[in-house]
Design an enzyme around this catalytic site. Sequence first.
Site, PDB file in Angstrom:
ATOM      1  N   MET A 260      -3.472   2.567 -10.895  1.00 56.27           N
ATOM      2  CA  MET A 260      -4.502   2.229  -9.912  1.00 56.27           C
ATOM      3  C   MET A 260      -4.208   2.915  -8.585  1.00 56.27           C
ATOM      4  O   MET A 260      -3.088   2.885  -8.089  1.00 56.27           O
ATOM      5  CB  MET A 260      -4.532   0.698  -9.760  1.00 56.27           C
ATOM      6  CG  MET A 260      -5.509   0.199  -8.721  1.00 56.27           C
ATOM      7  SD  MET A 260      -7.234   0.592  -9.165  1.00 56.27           S
ATOM      8  CE  MET A 260      -7.938   0.803  -7.536  1.00 56.27           C
ATOM      9  N   ASN A 262      -4.730   2.422  -5.383  1.00 58.08           N
ATOM     10  CA  ASN A 262      -4.711   1.731  -4.085  1.00 58.08           C
ATOM     11  C   ASN A 262      -4.206   2.649  -2.974  1.00 58.08           C
ATOM     12  O   ASN A 262      -3.228   3.358  -3.151  1.00 58.08           O
ATOM     13  CB  ASN A 262      -3.786   0.527  -4.157  1.00 58.08           C
ATOM     14  CG  ASN A 262      -3.948  -0.249  -5.438  1.00 58.08           C
ATOM     15  OD1 ASN A 262      -5.004  -0.778  -5.697  1.00 58.08           O
ATOM     16  ND2 ASN A 262      -2.909  -0.255  -6.267  1.00 58.08           N
ATOM     17  N   HIS A 294      -4.086  12.286 -11.198  1.00 60.03           N
ATOM     18  CA  HIS A 294      -5.382  11.602 -11.121  1.00 60.03           C
ATOM     19  C   HIS A 294      -5.377  10.568  -9.985  1.00 60.03           C
ATOM     20  O   HIS A 294      -6.276  10.564  -9.139  1.00 60.03           O
ATOM     21  CB  HIS A 294      -5.672  10.927 -12.470  1.00 60.03           C
ATOM     22  CG  HIS A 294      -6.956  10.174 -12.520  1.00 60.03           C
ATOM     23  ND1 HIS A 294      -8.111  10.715 -13.033  1.00 60.03           N
ATOM     24  CD2 HIS A 294      -7.288   8.918 -12.110  1.00 60.03           C
ATOM     25  CE1 HIS A 294      -9.091   9.825 -12.932  1.00 60.03           C
ATOM     26  NE2 HIS A 294      -8.610   8.723 -12.384  1.00 60.03           N
ATOM     27  N   GLU A 295      -4.365   9.709  -9.977  1.00 64.75           N
ATOM     28  CA  GLU A 295      -4.348   8.655  -8.953  1.00 64.75           C
ATOM     29  C   GLU A 295      -4.180   9.270  -7.566  1.00 64.75           C
ATOM     30  O   GLU A 295      -4.808   8.839  -6.602  1.00 64.75           O
ATOM     31  CB  GLU A 295      -3.235   7.635  -9.210  1.00 64.75           C
ATOM     32  CG  GLU A 295      -3.255   6.992 -10.597  1.00 64.75           C
ATOM     33  CD  GLU A 295      -4.590   6.431 -11.023  1.00 64.75           C
ATOM     34  OE1 GLU A 295      -5.396   6.038 -10.161  1.00 64.75           O
ATOM     35  OE2 GLU A 295      -4.852   6.389 -12.252  1.00 64.75           O
TER      36      GLU A 295
HETATM   37  N1  B3K Z   1      -9.557   3.141 -10.863  1.00 61.18           N
HETATM   38  C1  B3K Z   1      -8.627   2.611 -11.818  1.00 61.18           C
HETATM   39  C2  B3K Z   1      -9.249   1.850 -12.930  1.00 61.18           C
HETATM   40  C3  B3K Z   1      -9.596   0.455 -12.611  1.00 61.18           C
HETATM   41  C4  B3K Z   1     -10.032  -0.281 -13.849  1.00 61.18           C
HETATM   42  C5  B3K Z   1     -10.564  -1.607 -13.536  1.00 61.18           C
HETATM   43  N2  B3K Z   1     -10.892  -2.329 -14.738  1.00 61.18           N
HETATM   44  C6  B3K Z   1      -7.742   3.680 -12.382  1.00 61.18           C
HETATM   45  C7  B3K Z   1      -8.264   5.048 -12.339  1.00 61.18           C
HETATM   46  O1  B3K Z   1      -9.297   5.375 -12.882  1.00 61.18           O
HETATM   47  O2  B3K Z   1      -7.649   5.860 -11.725  1.00 61.18           O
HETATM   48 ZN    ZN Z   2      -9.620   7.107 -11.766  1.00 62.40          ZN
END
Ligand code: B3K
Ligand code: ZN
Length: 855
Positions: A260, A262, A294-295
């Site tokens: 994730m 964040n 990606h993150e």
């Molecule tokens: N944005 C998050 C995925 C969140 C999933 C919520 N059920 C990871 C990603 O795509 O980078």
């Molecule tokens: Zn993503």
Amino acid sequence: MKDAAPNATPETIYLKDYTPFGFVVEEVHLTFRLAPRATRVLSRIRFAPNPEATDRTFFLHGEELRLISAKIDGQEVTPEVTDKGLTCAVPDGAFTWEAEVEISPETNTALEGLYMSNGMYCTQCEAEGFRKITFYPDRPDVMSTFTVLIEGDLPVLLSNGNKAGQGEGWAEWHDPWPKPAYLFALVAGDLVNHPDRFTTRSGRDVELNIWVREGDLHKCAFGMEALKKSMRWDEEVYGREYDLDIFNIVAVDDFNMGAMENKGLNIFNSSAVLASPDTATDMNFERIEAIIAHEYFHNWTGNRITCRDWFQLCLKEGLTVFRDAQFTADMRSAPVKRIDDARDLRARQFPEDNGPLSHPVRPDSFQEINNFYTATVYEKGAEVIGMLKRLVGDAGYYKALDLYFDRHDGQACTIEDWTKVFEDVTGRDLSQFKRWYTQSGTPRISVENSWADGTYTLTFTQETRPTPGQPDKAPQVIPIAVGLLGPNGDEVVPTTVLEMTEARQSFTFDKLAAEPVPSILRDFSAPVILDRQLSAAENAFLLAHDTDPFNRWEAGRNLARATLLDMVRDDAAPDGDYLDGIKAVLRDRDLDPAFRAQVLSLPAQSEIAQALHDGDTTPDPEAIYAAHEGLKLRLAEHLQDLLPTLYAENQVEGLYSPEAGPAGKRALAGAVLGLISRVDGGAQAGKQYEAADNMTLQLSALSNLLTAGKGEAELQAFYDQWHHDRLVMDKWFGLQVGHAAPDRAAEMARKLTEHPDFTLTNPNRFRAVMGALGMNHAGFHHASGAGYALMADKLIELDARNPQTTARMCAMFQTWRRYDAGRQAHARAALERIAGTEGLSRDTTEMVSRMLGDA
Ligand code: B3K
Ligand code: ZN
């Protein structure tokens, strides 16, 4: 949903109903007093009327919160609280809202909001988890700066942004970049860090850390290198720099997905960041590199520019997947990455796009947004961007991206904002192209050709079959990359992008000396099904001569698919053109070993089932399994002279490195061992197991011992060696289910769910066993219905704890209507049993009812 089901139909949310929130949030201050079952969260939030909005209802989301007190401008208030949130009368102008709530992270098994994993506090807020932390307008278009004070007796206390202060038992963080609540994160634990630094190209010195549990410190180095490479790459390719003084990554064992993004505090599933040569395979390393990238890339595509509402999810996910694919192509082999992505799209997205779960890249309604983090939104979303780039060219693409970042930095945007920058930069009208975002289903393209007087004509027809809620389809803009080869195999027309916009359309090539052989949809230039029956001789010609690596691989794939289909339908012997063509490719030492490994791989059994179904034949999973096994044996026999040499040539000497070169050699040697093991009784695999000094070799040896019907002792030895390592144990669990024969797979999975190391609390372990059952095509779809029944049992058990992972795994049933009446009856019974479970989550209710809905 059946009438008998006790669960109410959840409310449906529509894109067309979007309205902005009545207030803007100017700043957020949060204080966390951590305690496993009674964490106090104090919020102080500055609200002001939103001039863009007309509705001034003050509604704050909030679920599973115990409200202790609430104040407006220092005065106690008594809001009206429901199980969804609260409403309260508020002043006309700006005001300060304060609330104190109590939550229980330790008993939060859904792994959403603030929860605990092995004694560590962590959060997961996307999509709508922040409302389980405090009362807030939990929607992505409400953006604010956050200051977070954490009080707790754990040594490491982290949140988003830059460190603002710390002392014994507390730490304060301030994030200067306005963000939606879904990007909020907090971590508290007894953690150690793998530190590093990065200097951005404008000279900002950034502190980098990967935070892990003590015993995992030796597994961080690779992830850190991947992070630095990603940071550099985003500067060089997109001109995007990091924007805080610190970037933290934390590894968590219990996590619903990969990772994730964040802001400044990425939280990762341990499996997506931790790796050492002795515990992780080459594939794990490559996946980790891609997920870290990606993150990190989300910092610009997702965080600095976010989504107005969750219908726009592909705005950040499609673009970020596209960017991470570009990164992997640059770090490794571009053709091999493209082949991998096409295989993945066909295996995961095509069944979704052509079944009961079909939805547009930008859906227009949902019940539970977590059910829309799908291959369609992510991977087809990325393909749509790839097509756009192909249509406008590289220069147009990067110019449009520069404008996107300039124009929309700090905003919550829509797909219309995204396509508009392309229209403004290139002057193109993208109204028809936008159908890729709104129309679901995979276009099928058929091809006719004609030849006269030096002119060659290709005529394409496109058709998209009806999907749930969309009976009629309009033609899409499809970039079809085509090259023409002369009769000797030399290229007479290099790759040209034909832009198809009509339902049926012709393109001509003139002044040709002889009738050419076309190579169509080069580099997989659009996410479509190319419905083209080529003769074995034509495919063999392309396999030998195509200058486009993707289509060269594709020709081999076509031959393999046709061979398998003939074997299933007519019990035919494997096609000679295929066997000889593969041999020639394998022999060609000028070709990248990773590419040769791709050419040797067979289409998945589920892909053959789909092809039979498309041709109006009901697939028999056991017959497909038998054909697959038969073809591998035949390949092993046909290539017998070549295999030992290939195996020997592709051994890698010296220290293990996960780089593309050595990993490619191991991939080829592993594929070759897969064939050797079918004829040598597992002798070579046994030797490899003994000598293996890294997990790639150890696991492929164990897997091939199982293929040869051996490996009992090694399975035990592997367990004894690795039972302390959760990630390696996931492999041990998965391997056994993956290798079980069709009539034994469900029983094997059941037995493993009773193993003392199996647990429902860890999604990775659940996926290792039950996900592997779903992937064992003939085992899961066994005529007895045992696979379906076990899956239903376990999903029902899991749903009570963890709806998100349950709902996601329900999708394994999505192809159930492909099979015969007996299997369908078993699958229906399993799905109805899930649907009828008392108290079933909204997440799972939505998934199951879509799969049971009218076909
Ligand atoms: N944005 C998050 C995925 C969140 C999933 C919520 N059920 C990871 C990603 O795509 O980078
Ligand atoms: Zn993503």
